[in-house]
Design an enzyme around this catalytic site. Structure first.
Site, short mmCIF file in Angstrom:
data_model
loop_
_atom_site.label_atom_id
_atom_site.label_comp_id
_atom_site.label_asym_id
_atom_site.label_seq_id
_atom_site.Cartn_x
_atom_site.Cartn_y
_atom_site.Cartn_z
N GLU A 297 115.29 -2.69 77.05
CA GLU A 297 115.59 -2.91 78.47
C GLU A 297 114.36 -3.56 79.09
O GLU A 297 113.44 -2.88 79.53
CB GLU A 297 115.92 -1.60 79.18
CG GLU A 297 117.06 -0.82 78.57
CD GLU A 297 116.58 0.28 77.64
OE1 GLU A 297 115.37 0.57 77.62
OE2 GLU A 297 117.41 0.83 76.90
N TYR B 248 122.62 11.42 65.16
CA TYR B 248 123.34 10.39 65.91
C TYR B 248 124.48 9.78 65.11
O TYR B 248 125.58 9.60 65.63
CB TYR B 248 122.36 9.31 66.39
CG TYR B 248 122.94 8.46 67.48
CD1 TYR B 248 122.83 8.85 68.81
CD2 TYR B 248 123.62 7.29 67.19
CE1 TYR B 248 123.39 8.09 69.82
CE2 TYR B 248 124.18 6.52 68.19
CZ TYR B 248 124.06 6.93 69.51
OH TYR B 248 124.62 6.18 70.51
#
Length: 194
Positions: A138, A171
């Site tokens: 980001e 995950y």
């Protein structure tokens, strides 16, 4: 315990941690391994949405997200992506990362880039145990000048820690893992939160 350079090299050699393509050993220093910028980007396009209601109905949030995010932008190996002051963009690492269920990773930006105003990750720098895929960055330019970012440039560094045991819900095994096996600059999927 955070892994040192010799342990990182050994874990890569033994296939415990995987980075594809594998960086050369000269990119492993102290307690980190350099990662490079990929060629996949997304930006916020011009829009008329006054806001995004993050706690609104899922369909509404999904439609708002769709209206503000661009399609994937792929740039050539010798091209530059320009990030202007005050702009946020998503990108990926060149390397795909695979971690076992007992290791967590951390992404840090480079000090030299931060001194120019480039934030490589706004808040999300944890790489969960069991992660597999490219890391989405980001980017935010808090500086005064546009920054030209090119594929293959060193963009950050990964470090790794061994957990006290194996995660019961890594995950890769979670059914609700929103970004499992991501290979491109995937936009926010906050509308998929349970």
């Amino acid at each position: 315990m955070r892994l040192c350079d010799t342990d990182i090299e050994r874990y890569l050699d033994d296939g415990i941690i995987a980075l594809t393509p594998r960086p050369s050993n000269d990119k492993i220093n102290g307690a980190t391994i350099d990662v490079r910028l990929g060629n996949s980007f997304r930006v916020f396009r011009e829009h008329s949405a006054p806001y995004i209601d993050l706690s609104g109905p899922k369909e509404q949030v999904s439609a708002q997200l769709e209206s503000v995010m661009s399609e994937e932008i792929l740039i050539g190996e010798n091209d530059a992506f320009f990030l202007h002051p005050g702009e946020l963009a998503l990108a990926t690492t060149l390397e795909s990362v695979k971690l076992p269920a007992n290791i967590i990773g951390w992404l840090d930006g480079r000090s030299s880039l931060a001194r120019l105003g480039l934030m490589v990750h706004v808040t999300a720098h944890r790489i969960d145990p069991g992660w597999e895929g490219r890391i989405v960055l980001e980017f935010f330019n808090s500086g005064k000048l546009p920054l030209a970012l090119r594929p293959n440039m060193v963009i950050g560094a990964l470090s790794f820690e061994i957990l006290s045991g194996y995660a019961a819900r890594p995950y890769s095994s979670r059914k609700n893992a929103k970004y499992k096996n991501q290979q491109s600059a995937v936009a926010s999927r906050i509308d998929e939160d349970k």
